[in-house]
Write a protein that holds these residues in place. Structure first.
Motif, PDB file in Angstrom:
ATOM      1  N   UNK A   1      -3.075  -5.769  -2.356  1.00  0.00           N
ATOM      2  CA  UNK A   1      -2.051  -5.277  -2.974  1.00  0.00           C
ATOM      3  C   UNK A   1      -1.856  -5.279  -4.460  1.00  0.00           C
ATOM      4  N   UNK A   2      -2.238  -6.311  -4.937  1.00  0.00           N
ATOM      5  CA  UNK A   2      -2.369  -6.377  -6.455  1.00  0.00           C
ATOM      6  C   UNK A   2      -3.479  -5.356  -7.059  1.00  0.00           C
ATOM      7  N   UNK A   3      -4.513  -5.522  -6.400  1.00  0.00           N
ATOM      8  CA  UNK A   3      -5.707  -4.512  -6.738  1.00  0.00           C
ATOM      9  C   UNK A   3      -5.217  -3.230  -6.671  1.00  0.00           C
ATOM     10  N   UNK A   4      -4.330  -2.524  -5.517  1.00  0.00           N
ATOM     11  CA  UNK A   4      -4.043  -1.569  -5.468  1.00  0.00           C
ATOM     12  C   UNK A   4      -3.113  -1.057  -6.711  1.00  0.00           C
ATOM     13  N   UNK A   5      -2.022  -2.034  -6.939  1.00  0.00           N
ATOM     14  CA  UNK A   5      -1.271  -1.710  -8.234  1.00  0.00           C
ATOM     15  C   UNK A   5      -2.096  -1.513  -9.541  1.00  0.00           C
ATOM     16  N   UNK A   6      -3.073  -2.275  -9.663  1.00  0.00           N
ATOM     17  CA  UNK A   6      -3.793  -2.264 -10.849  1.00  0.00           C
ATOM     18  C   UNK A   6      -4.462  -0.806 -10.859  1.00  0.00           C
ATOM     19  N   UNK A   7      -4.914  -0.340  -9.696  1.00  0.00           N
ATOM     20  CA  UNK A   7      -5.566   0.982  -9.661  1.00  0.00           C
ATOM     21  C   UNK A   7      -4.602   1.946  -9.841  1.00  0.00           C
TER      22      UNK A   7
ATOM     23  N   UNK B   1       3.598   2.886  -4.787  1.00  0.00           N
ATOM     24  CA  UNK B   1       3.886   2.112  -3.543  1.00  0.00           C
ATOM     25  C   UNK B   1       3.438   0.911  -3.588  1.00  0.00           C
ATOM     26  N   UNK B   2       2.512   0.326  -4.217  1.00  0.00           N
ATOM     27  CA  UNK B   2       1.872  -1.006  -4.155  1.00  0.00           C
ATOM     28  C   UNK B   2       2.792  -2.058  -4.511  1.00  0.00           C
ATOM     29  N   UNK B   3       3.505  -1.753  -5.534  1.00  0.00           N
ATOM     30  CA  UNK B   3       4.447  -3.053  -5.862  1.00  0.00           C
ATOM     31  C   UNK B   3       5.633  -2.934  -4.799  1.00  0.00           C
ATOM     32  N   UNK B   4       6.008  -2.002  -4.328  1.00  0.00           N
ATOM     33  CA  UNK B   4       7.298  -2.051  -3.168  1.00  0.00           C
ATOM     34  C   UNK B   4       6.419  -2.967  -2.165  1.00  0.00           C
ATOM     35  N   UNK B   5       4.988  -2.590  -1.688  1.00  0.00           N
ATOM     36  CA  UNK B   5       4.485  -3.468  -0.787  1.00  0.00           C
ATOM     37  C   UNK B   5       4.665  -4.906  -0.969  1.00  0.00           C
ATOM     38  N   UNK B   6       4.346  -5.213  -2.153  1.00  0.00           N
ATOM     39  CA  UNK B   6       4.100  -6.719  -2.852  1.00  0.00           C
ATOM     40  C   UNK B   6       5.625  -7.263  -2.512  1.00  0.00           C
ATOM     41  N   UNK B   7       6.619  -6.413  -2.865  1.00  0.00           N
ATOM     42  CA  UNK B   7       8.151  -6.717  -2.673  1.00  0.00           C
ATOM     43  C   UNK B   7       8.505  -7.060  -1.171  1.00  0.00           C
ATOM     44  N   UNK B   8       7.619  -6.317  -0.218  1.00  0.00           N
ATOM     45  CA  UNK B   8       7.778  -6.928   1.078  1.00  0.00           C
ATOM     46  C   UNK B   8       7.266  -7.919   1.614  1.00  0.00           C
TER      47      UNK B   8
ATOM     48  N   UNK C   1      -5.095  -3.244   6.897  1.00  0.00           N
ATOM     49  CA  UNK C   1      -4.652  -3.441   5.570  1.00  0.00           C
ATOM     50  C   UNK C   1      -5.426  -2.412   4.688  1.00  0.00           C
ATOM     51  N   UNK C   2      -6.769  -2.488   4.945  1.00  0.00           N
ATOM     52  CA  UNK C   2      -7.496  -1.514   4.263  1.00  0.00           C
ATOM     53  C   UNK C   2      -7.208   0.077   4.473  1.00  0.00           C
ATOM     54  N   UNK C   3      -6.853   0.144   5.589  1.00  0.00           N
ATOM     55  CA  UNK C   3      -6.493   1.877   5.878  1.00  0.00           C
ATOM     56  C   UNK C   3      -5.206   1.995   5.327  1.00  0.00           C
ATOM     57  N   UNK C   4      -4.164   1.116   5.355  1.00  0.00           N
ATOM     58  CA  UNK C   4      -2.870   1.320   4.595  1.00  0.00           C
ATOM     59  C   UNK C   4      -3.082   1.512   3.052  1.00  0.00           C
ATOM     60  N   UNK C   5      -3.976   0.734   2.355  1.00  0.00           N
ATOM     61  CA  UNK C   5      -4.061   0.605   1.070  1.00  0.00           C
ATOM     62  C   UNK C   5      -4.736   2.096   0.691  1.00  0.00           C
ATOM     63  N   UNK C   6      -5.560   2.341   1.584  1.00  0.00           N
ATOM     64  CA  UNK C   6      -6.563   3.566   1.192  1.00  0.00           C
ATOM     65  C   UNK C   6      -5.871   4.983   1.207  1.00  0.00           C
TER      66      UNK C   6
END
Length: 471
Positions: free
Chosen positions: A255-261, A265-272, A211-216
C-alpha cells in the motif's frame, strides 16, 4: 545434528513473512510444524471453523512442496505441546503471538511449562504491525479514539516482510499426525459448504494475487467504490488476513508503494489496515470489549436479549422487509462475508431499529463469517451499537432506505441477493435458498415481506429509549 524446533502454527497459515518459521530454519536443525486443535478451535463458529479446515489443508500442501509436513494434534496445549517436545526431542518451540485473552493465558501457561523443561520457548510478532503495548499517548495511556491512533503510527517503521524459506529441514522420523478428515471441522456447515466454497480464495498465493489485483486496478477509486456494495471495489483481504494467509506488513508495504506512485485511495487502504490494528489494540488493553459493553454505563440500556423473538429470527433470515438489510444478510449466508457498508446497516438496524443487544449480532457473525476476527467483530458491533470506543453516537441511526438510495441507486446489490421480487432472479439470490437450513422453510417463490419495523417507527423507538436512558 541440532535438535528439532517445533513451530506451533495458529492463525498464520503462510510461509512468507513468518518470523517463527524463518527463525526455526535459521537454527539449522529439523523444523516440525504443528497445528493444535484445542478448546479455542472447538469454540469457533460453523463458518470460521470450516474455513480454517480448508486453510489448514491448503497450508499442509504448501509445506509438502517445501519437503515438510503439518503435524496435527488435539487436546489441551499445556499438555500436548510439552508431550510433543519429549516425543520429538525438540529443544525449542516457536510461535507467532495471539492477542485475545484466552489465547494469551494459554500461551503464557505453555511457555512456563516449557521453561520448566529447559526448552527454549519464544513468541514472535506477525499478526499485527504494531504490538499493542508499544503504542501509547504522551501520558503513557492506550488510545481510545482511532484518529489519534492513526496519527501516532502512520509514520512508524514497519519491518520489511521476510521471504519464504526455500525448504524446511525435515526430521529423520516424523511424529504421528491426526487427520483433518477425522476432525471434520466443516460438519456444522452442512449443505451450506458447497454454496459458500466458490467464493473462497484459499491460501497464500491467492491472497497475494488479491492484493496485487486490488492495487493494480481498484485502489485508484477505492475512496468511492469501497462504499458501493454492488461493486467489487474492496480488497476482499479480510478473509486471508483473518487466518494469516497474508500478513498486514505485506499489505502495508504494498500500500505504501501504491501511495508513493500517486495512486488515489492508497492512504485510505492503509487507514483500513490500521483500523484493524486499532481493534487489536483495544482488545489487548480492554479485553472486556469481547463480552461486555466497552462503555460500562451501557449496561443499563434496555436492549432485548431474547434471541427467540420473531424480529431476531427475521433479521437472521434476511426477511425483515428492509431490502438493504435483507440483501446483506443473504450475502453473508451465501459467501461467508458481507460488504462493510452492509455490516454497518445490519448492525444499526438490529441494535437500534429492533432494539436488540449487539451480542446477538456478534454471535451470529461469529457463526457465519469466514473472515471472522475476534477483535474486528467485537469493535465493529460495539461501534455500531454506540456502546464501544470511538463509537457512532447512538442517536445516529442509519436509515436503511435512504442508505440504499445513496449506495445502491440502481439496485445492483439488492437484485443480486434478493430473489422474491424478480421474474428471473440472480443465481446468487437463488443460491441463498440452497444454503439455508431446510427447517427455515423458505422459498424463492415466497412473497417478499412487509417491513417488520418501518424505518421511521424504529428510529423513533430507538431515540426514545436513548433519551430516557438512566445513565
Amino acid at each position: 545434528m541440532t535438535s528439532p524446533t517445533l513451530v506451533w502454527i495458529r492463525r498464520d497459515l503462510r510461509l512468507s513473512d513468518h518470523a517463527a518459521v524463518s527463525a526455526a530454519v535459521e537454527r539449522g536443525g529439523p523444523v516440525i510444524p504443528v497445528f493444535l486443535r484445542d478448546d479455542l478451535v472447538d469454540d469457533l463458529g460453523a463458518a470460521p471453523k470450516w474455513r480454517l479446515g480448508l486453510g489448514l489443508d491448503h497450508y499442509a500442501a504448501s509445506l509438502e512442496d517445501k519437503g515438510s509436513r503439518l503435524i496435527l494434534r488435539s487436546g489441551d496445549a499445556r499438555a500436548v505441546i510439552p508431550a510433543l517436545v519429549k516425543e520429538t526431542g525438540a529443544d525449542a518451540v516457536y510461535w507467532q503471538r495471539a492477542y485475545d485473552p484466552d489465547a494469551v493465558a494459554r500461551d503464557k501457561d505453555v511457555k512456563a511449562a516449557l521453561k520448566e523443561m529447559e526448552v527454549e520457548a519464544e513468541s514472535f510478532a506477525g499478526h499485527l504491525m504494531f504490538e499493542p503495548w508499544t503504542v501509547e499517548t504522551k501520558q503513557g495511556e492506550f488510545y481510545k479514539v482511532y484518529t489519534p491512533f492513526w496519527k501516532s503510527v502512520r509514520d512508524r517503521s514497519v519491518s520489511e516482510p521476510l521471504s519464504a524459506p526455500s525448504s524446511l529441514p525435515a526430521p529423520e522420523t516424523w511424529p504421528e499426525s491426526e487427520t483433518l478428515e477425522d476432525w471434520a471441522l466443516g460438519v456444522a456447515m452442512n449443505r451450506g459448504a458447497d454454496v459458500v466454497r466458490p467464493f473462497v480464495q484459499l491460501g497464500e498465493q491467492a491472497a497475494q494475487s488479491r492484493l496485487g489485483a486490488f492495487l493494480a486496478s481498484k485502489v485508484a477509486d477505492y475512496d468511492r467504490t469501497r462504499d458501493i456494495p454492488g461493486m467489487d471495489g474492496t480488497s476482499n483481504l479480510s478473509e486471508n488476513l483473518s487466518l494469516g494467509e497474508i500478513s498486514p506488513a505485506q499489505c502495508w508495504h504494498a500500500g505504501q508503494r501504491a501511495k508513493e506512485e500517486g495512486k488515489a485511495g492508497a492512504e485510505t487502504f492503509l487507514k483500513e489496515l490500521v483500523w484493524r490494528e486499532f481493534a487489536y489494540h483495544l482488545m489487548w488493553h480492554t479485553p472486556r470489549i469481547l463480552t461486555d459493553n466497552w462503555r460500562e454505563e451501557w449496561e443499563a440500556f434496555p436492549w432485548n436479549e431474547d434471541e427467540r423473538k420473531a424480529e431476531v429470527k427475521a433479521w437472521k433470515q434476511g426477511r425483515t422487509g428492509i431490502r438493504f438489510v435483507d440483501a446483506a444478510m443473504r450475502e453473508l449466508y451465501v459467501t461467508g462475508r458481507m460488504h462493510n457498508r452492509g455490516r454497518m446497516i445490519v448492525a444499526s438496524y438490529l441494535t437500534k431499529h429492533l432494539m436488540c443487544h449487539w451480542k446477538i449480532g456478534l454471535e451470529w457473525f461469529k457463526d457465519c463469517l469466514i473472515d471472522w476476527d475476534p477483535a474486528s467483530n467485537a469493535m465493529g458491533w460495539q461501534w455500531s451499537a454506540g456502546s464501544g470506543p470511538d463509537a457512532t453516537p447512538y442517536f445516529r441511526v442509519f436509515n436503511p432506505v435512504t442508505q440504499l438510495d445513496k449506495f445502491d441507486k440502481d439496485r445492483d446489490y439488492v437484485s443480486r441477493w434478493i430473489a422474491e421480487e424478480y421474474e428471473n432472479p440472480h443465481k446468487d439470490a437463488l443460491a441463498y435458498f440452497e444454503a439455508i437450513p431446510r427447517q427455515w422453510k423458505m422459498s424463492a417463490n415466497d412473497p417478499y415481506p412487509d417491513p417488520i419495523v418501518p424505518p421511521d417507527e424504529g428510529r423513533k423507538r430507538a431515540l426514545s429509549a436513548y433519551e430516557n436512558r438512566s445513565f
